[in-house]
Design an enzyme around this catalytic site. Structure first.
Site, short mmCIF file in Angstrom:
data_model
loop_
_atom_site.label_atom_id
_atom_site.label_comp_id
_atom_site.label_asym_id
_atom_site.label_seq_id
_atom_site.Cartn_x
_atom_site.Cartn_y
_atom_site.Cartn_z
N CYS A 109 23.65 41.14 9.68
CA CYS A 109 24.38 39.87 9.65
C CYS A 109 23.49 38.73 10.17
O CYS A 109 22.28 38.75 9.94
CB CYS A 109 25.66 40.07 10.47
N SER A 110 24.04 37.75 10.88
CA SER A 110 23.22 36.63 11.36
C SER A 110 22.23 37.07 12.45
O SER A 110 21.38 36.27 12.86
CB SER A 110 24.10 35.49 11.87
#
Lengths: 233, 233
Positions: A109-110
């Site tokens: 993800c981020s």
């Protein structure tokens, strides 16, 4: 007989970085899979509880300072708190140090943008959450729109639930496919998503607008943080 | 306009029961989805940290005693610790009490057997982990080999990762399909399992044997616990 393929002599150690506002599923997906056959450390700058995105708290097991230098896997989750973590020198310095010596440098993800902030994805292909491709590119990585991306010793997953696919693929790297296949059965990973809205391409504009209304301008904020790094350097 | 469908006037409350040795992914999957639009309480008999299956600890937010009577959702995760939780009167008594008044009574994985132990699945169809069908039947429920089972206000999921499918379906019940579709996009739930081993039918005997070597005799142990309840009653 069949147990012999599962048991291996040397346990591996996975260092998983915590930070306030992380999406806990990003971390708990891979941890559940990798925790079947190795040790998972939860790392933070102190031993104080860390609040996840939902406000619940989890307790670190190990400080950055006490983290062993020879991690088999360094792992970074994503979440709404990623941008603040990118501005936290203690986090970025730890990643720079640990990323040099870890056998695998990984994210979901981020979390990939946070790895990029630490200079660990320069010239590497990587995955991230679909809403963060701009920031990932600004961090020096080449974003790839796939669920799991392996580029040399960098392994990254897409948004949130991609951490489960990522964890199984990483377990296959560490322990072989047979072990990973049994792990997939243990977690009964035979998904039946109730809707066809798991990616922007499939979801359509109305659902994307609803999602962006919740996600906000994370990508722009992270790009601003990366740009201020460039100015400071 | 599009925001109107997402925002709703009355937030819901989900009470999620913790216990030592739970599989944290069972809980964090649904929590990540349901936490987008409501409050998730982490319940335990005290405010002391609770160790998950991997040995990491999480902090309760609310004691059983302080838990509101009118939960929108009562939720129970599974894990290696389920059998011990079934023998813990404080846990079973809380479930009996809260299960009477909660709008939805729900579980994932071997958590369904714990609901059954509290008498909450008598005459209901339910899902559980594939290795726990025997214990679920012994608890009074009718096991159904599906990923998510809805029977009146009882909603249950299969093993571990089924909690994500469960969470999205429950969110659709609570907030409508449009909200659940956006949640699926936010968690980028477009799974790509690396192997075809997510259920016993697909996995084959060698992988099942490997998995059972790790899972052990959980099912038999829970059946013994349920039988001792029958004798005591």
């Amino acid at each position: 007989m069949s147990e012999a393929a599962i048991e291996t002599p040397k346990p591996y150690t996975v260092g998983m970085v915590l930070y306030p506002g992380m999406t806990f599923l990003d971390l708990v997906g891979p941890q559940t899979v990798l925790g079947l056959h190795g040790k998972t450390l939860l790392l933070w700058k102190s031993m104080e509880p860390v609040a996840t995105e939902t406000g619940n708290t989890v307790n670190p097991t190990t400080t950055f300072e006490e983290c062993p230098d020879d991690l088999d896997v360094l792992f970074v989750p994503g979440g709404y708190g990623t941008n603040d973590a990118m501005k936290d020198e203690a986090v970025v310095d730890f990643l720079k140090r640990s990323g040099k010596t870890a056998r695998y440098v990984t994210s979901v993800c981020s979390g990939s943008v946070l790895l990029g902030m630490a200079g660990l994805l320069d010239g590497y292909k990587a995955a991230t959450h679909w809403a963060c491709y701009g920031a990932l590119a600004a961090s020096g990585a080449t974003p790839v729109h796939e669920r799991v991306v392996i580029d040399r010793n960098r392994i990254s997953g897409g948004g949130v639930t991609a951490g489960i696919d990522f964890g199984l693929q990483l377990l296959a790297e560490l322990r072989g496919e047979r072990t990973a296949k049994a792990a997939q059965l243990i977690i009964e990973y035979d998904p039946e998503p109730p809707f066809a809205t798991g990616t922007p391409d499939k979801a359509g504009s109305e659902v994307i607008a609803d999602a962006m209304g919740i996600l906000g301008d994370m990508d722009d904020q992270m790009i601003a943080t990366l740009n201020s790094r460039a100015v400071a350097a």
